[in-house]
Scaffold this motif. Structure first.
Motif, PDB file in Angstrom:
ATOM      1  N   VAL A 167       0.947  -1.127   0.159  1.00  0.00           N
ATOM      2  CA  VAL A 167      -0.081  -0.263   0.150  1.00  0.00           C
ATOM      3  C   VAL A 167       0.928   1.150  -0.078  1.00  0.00           C
ATOM      4  O   VAL A 167       1.629   1.532   0.926  1.00  0.00           O
ATOM      5  CB  VAL A 167      -0.926   0.188   1.315  1.00  0.00           C
ATOM      6  CG1 VAL A 167      -1.656   1.031   1.314  1.00  0.00           C
ATOM      7  CG2 VAL A 167      -1.815  -1.169   1.386  1.00  0.00           C
ATOM      8  N   PRO A 168       0.732   2.196  -1.066  1.00  0.00           N
ATOM      9  CA  PRO A 168       1.539   3.213  -1.001  1.00  0.00           C
ATOM     10  C   PRO A 168       1.242   4.162   0.109  1.00  0.00           C
ATOM     11  O   PRO A 168       0.179   4.604   0.370  1.00  0.00           O
ATOM     12  CB  PRO A 168       1.366   3.916  -2.153  1.00  0.00           C
ATOM     13  CG  PRO A 168      -0.171   3.467  -2.643  1.00  0.00           C
ATOM     14  CD  PRO A 168      -0.089   2.104  -1.962  1.00  0.00           C
ATOM     15  N   LEU A 169       2.183   4.609   0.940  1.00  0.00           N
ATOM     16  CA  LEU A 169       2.199   5.534   2.186  1.00  0.00           C
ATOM     17  C   LEU A 169       2.336   7.034   2.034  1.00  0.00           C
ATOM     18  O   LEU A 169       3.425   7.068   1.037  1.00  0.00           O
ATOM     19  CB  LEU A 169       2.673   4.660   3.308  1.00  0.00           C
ATOM     20  CG  LEU A 169       2.505   3.402   3.760  1.00  0.00           C
ATOM     21  CD1 LEU A 169       3.504   2.856   4.898  1.00  0.00           C
ATOM     22  CD2 LEU A 169       0.787   3.085   3.964  1.00  0.00           C
ATOM     23  N   VAL A 170       2.125   7.868   2.651  1.00  0.00           N
ATOM     24  CA  VAL A 170       1.920   9.113   2.651  1.00  0.00           C
ATOM     25  C   VAL A 170       2.277   9.878   3.986  1.00  0.00           C
ATOM     26  O   VAL A 170       1.703   9.044   5.076  1.00  0.00           O
ATOM     27  CB  VAL A 170       1.035  10.046   1.949  1.00  0.00           C
ATOM     28  CG1 VAL A 170       0.852   9.510   0.453  1.00  0.00           C
ATOM     29  CG2 VAL A 170      -0.442   9.703   2.756  1.00  0.00           C
ATOM     30  N   PHE A 171       3.152  10.916   4.197  1.00  0.00           N
ATOM     31  CA  PHE A 171       3.181  11.545   5.303  1.00  0.00           C
ATOM     32  C   PHE A 171       2.091  12.800   5.708  1.00  0.00           C
ATOM     33  O   PHE A 171       2.135  13.479   4.614  1.00  0.00           O
ATOM     34  CB  PHE A 171       4.630  12.239   5.642  1.00  0.00           C
ATOM     35  CG  PHE A 171       4.728  12.716   6.951  1.00  0.00           C
ATOM     36  CD1 PHE A 171       5.024  12.014   7.921  1.00  0.00           C
ATOM     37  CD2 PHE A 171       5.006  14.150   6.635  1.00  0.00           C
ATOM     38  CE1 PHE A 171       5.188  12.928   9.154  1.00  0.00           C
ATOM     39  CE2 PHE A 171       5.224  14.980   7.976  1.00  0.00           C
ATOM     40  CZ  PHE A 171       5.174  14.271   9.101  1.00  0.00           C
ATOM     41  N   VAL A 172       1.279  12.471   6.444  1.00  0.00           N
ATOM     42  CA  VAL A 172       0.551  13.684   7.065  1.00  0.00           C
ATOM     43  C   VAL A 172       0.663  14.334   8.186  1.00  0.00           C
ATOM     44  O   VAL A 172       0.741  13.785   9.296  1.00  0.00           O
ATOM     45  CB  VAL A 172      -1.056  13.182   7.088  1.00  0.00           C
ATOM     46  CG1 VAL A 172      -2.091  14.260   7.398  1.00  0.00           C
ATOM     47  CG2 VAL A 172      -1.466  12.485   5.680  1.00  0.00           C
ATOM     48  N   ALA A 173       1.054  15.587   8.124  1.00  0.00           N
ATOM     49  CA  ALA A 173       1.668  16.186   9.306  1.00  0.00           C
ATOM     50  C   ALA A 173       0.373  16.582  10.225  1.00  0.00           C
ATOM     51  O   ALA A 173      -0.696  16.380   9.783  1.00  0.00           O
ATOM     52  CB  ALA A 173       2.129  17.829   8.851  1.00  0.00           C
ATOM     53  N   GLU A 174       0.865  16.864  11.539  1.00  0.00           N
ATOM     54  CA  GLU A 174      -0.075  17.044  12.437  1.00  0.00           C
ATOM     55  C   GLU A 174      -0.821  18.403  12.189  1.00  0.00           C
ATOM     56  O   GLU A 174      -1.935  18.539  12.855  1.00  0.00           O
ATOM     57  CB  GLU A 174       0.523  17.137  13.643  1.00  0.00           C
ATOM     58  CG  GLU A 174       0.862  15.682  14.511  1.00  0.00           C
ATOM     59  CD  GLU A 174       1.403  15.969  15.915  1.00  0.00           C
ATOM     60  OE1 GLU A 174       1.240  15.104  16.712  1.00  0.00           O
ATOM     61  OE2 GLU A 174       1.915  16.902  16.233  1.00  0.00           O
ATOM     62  N   THR A 175      -0.416  19.280  11.432  1.00  0.00           N
ATOM     63  CA  THR A 175      -0.745  20.641  11.467  1.00  0.00           C
ATOM     64  C   THR A 175      -2.098  20.199  10.254  1.00  0.00           C
ATOM     65  O   THR A 175      -2.634  21.475  10.238  1.00  0.00           O
ATOM     66  CB  THR A 175       0.127  21.656  10.891  1.00  0.00           C
ATOM     67  OG1 THR A 175       0.777  21.039   9.532  1.00  0.00           O
ATOM     68  CG2 THR A 175       1.147  21.778  11.788  1.00  0.00           C
ATOM     69  N   LYS A 176      -2.176  19.365   9.779  1.00  0.00           N
ATOM     70  CA  LYS A 176      -3.319  19.180   8.803  1.00  0.00           C
ATOM     71  C   LYS A 176      -4.526  18.480   9.449  1.00  0.00           C
ATOM     72  O   LYS A 176      -4.849  17.551   9.547  1.00  0.00           O
ATOM     73  CB  LYS A 176      -2.887  18.155   7.663  1.00  0.00           C
ATOM     74  CG  LYS A 176      -1.708  18.552   6.874  1.00  0.00           C
ATOM     75  CD  LYS A 176      -1.805  19.862   5.848  1.00  0.00           C
ATOM     76  CE  LYS A 176      -0.736  20.146   5.083  1.00  0.00           C
ATOM     77  NZ  LYS A 176      -1.125  21.331   4.299  1.00  0.00           N
ATOM     78  N   ILE A 177      -4.985  19.602  10.238  1.00  0.00           N
ATOM     79  CA  ILE A 177      -6.044  19.143  11.288  1.00  0.00           C
ATOM     80  C   ILE A 177      -7.157  18.410  10.731  1.00  0.00           C
ATOM     81  O   ILE A 177      -7.814  17.309  11.247  1.00  0.00           O
ATOM     82  CB  ILE A 177      -6.448  20.282  12.123  1.00  0.00           C
ATOM     83  CG1 ILE A 177      -5.147  20.822  12.865  1.00  0.00           C
ATOM     84  CG2 ILE A 177      -7.454  19.916  13.109  1.00  0.00           C
ATOM     85  CD1 ILE A 177      -5.602  22.202  13.633  1.00  0.00           C
ATOM     86  N   GLY A 178      -7.650  18.927   9.304  1.00  0.00           N
ATOM     87  CA  GLY A 178      -8.866  18.380   8.855  1.00  0.00           C
ATOM     88  C   GLY A 178      -8.637  16.955   8.245  1.00  0.00           C
ATOM     89  O   GLY A 178      -9.396  16.222   8.468  1.00  0.00           O
TER      90      GLY A 178
END
Length: 258
Positions: A167-178
């Protein structure tokens, strides 16, 4: 006409109509395809990629992307709400008019054409072959062909081993609250533990965030939903195994000393 459907139900028809739009430039078309297939959230029907992100992905300049945005907005493909450039990217959403056109196309493709004479449609001719009263031509048996027994290589083949697709994984920062909150809600609905309990938190480039199988949760009954469930199930199994291992080692040591 049944009205406007959710965009996720008419996404294929929307993309078909976009690809056949002769009045669109190649830059506008490639940008629209990229946004809808990569960044559009299936629940909110919105996307927030930056100009630079789109430019890097499509191989265009930022100025070309800005012109393409205006073109898609003027020609009624997207509703655009421009951001201030400071943590608030421009918001894109397929226009109501384009979704309505796609809904009409979906309604037409959902109609079933019958093959019965009293309801219209094409029916096969009632005429049958003169060779057989049951219709179709009957060939006489061929003893020579019946003697030939060609083995089926599939019968001797080893059973198929099912492999797991990565599964291709991505990084989602904590600042991306939504995005993070939508993932938390999705995990709760699927019966999974929290992001922290699944050990998806990490530090990358000096930013705290989460490693996830997508920027946004997948749509229901989609292939991405099955892949995401498989990813989190493996994370849960791995964590459970890590928690059991120290207890097994401790029990083994006690039995050795006993």
């Amino acid at each position: 006409m049944i009205g406007v459907r959710p965009f996720r139900d008419v996404k294929l028809q929307w993309l078909q109509q976009l690809s056949c739009e002769k009045d669109l430039s190649d830059s506008a078309r490639s940008m629209a395809l990229y946004i809808v297939t990569t960044h559009l959230n299936g629940h909110t029907e919105k996307a927030w990629p930056s100009y630079q992100t789109i430019a890097d992905a499509t191989g265009k300049s930022v100025k070309t992307i800005q012109r393409a945005v205006r073109e898609l907005e003027v020609k009624g493909w997207f509703e655009v709400q421009r951001g201030n450039g400071v943590g608030h990217n421009t918001e894109y959403r397929p226009s109501a008019a384009s979704i309505l056109r796609a809904s009409d196309a979906r309604e037409k493709t959902d109609k079933i054409v019958t093959l019965y004479p009293d309801k219209g449609g094409q029916n096969r001719p009632a005429r049958r072959s003169d060779v057989s009263s049951e219709g179709g031509q009957i060939c006489p048996p061929n003893p020579e062909k019946e003697k030939i027994n060609i083995p089926n290589p599939r019968e001797d083949a080893p059973p198929r081993v099912e492999t797991r697709l990565a599964v291709p994984l991505v990084f989602v920062a904590e600042t991306k609250i939504g995005q993070v909150e939508q993932w938390r809600t999705w995990l709760y609905r699927q019966g999974f533990p929290s992001l922290e309990a699944l050990d998806t938190r990490m530090l990358r480039g000096g930013k705290l965030g989460y490693v996830l199988p997508g920027y946004w949760p997948p749509d229901e009954a989609s292939s991405r939903e099955r892949e995401s469930c498989a990813f989190f199930s493996r994370r849960r199994e791995h964590i459970a195994a890590e928690q059991i291992r120290p207890r097994l080692v401790h029990t083994s040591r006690l039995s050795t000393y006993a």
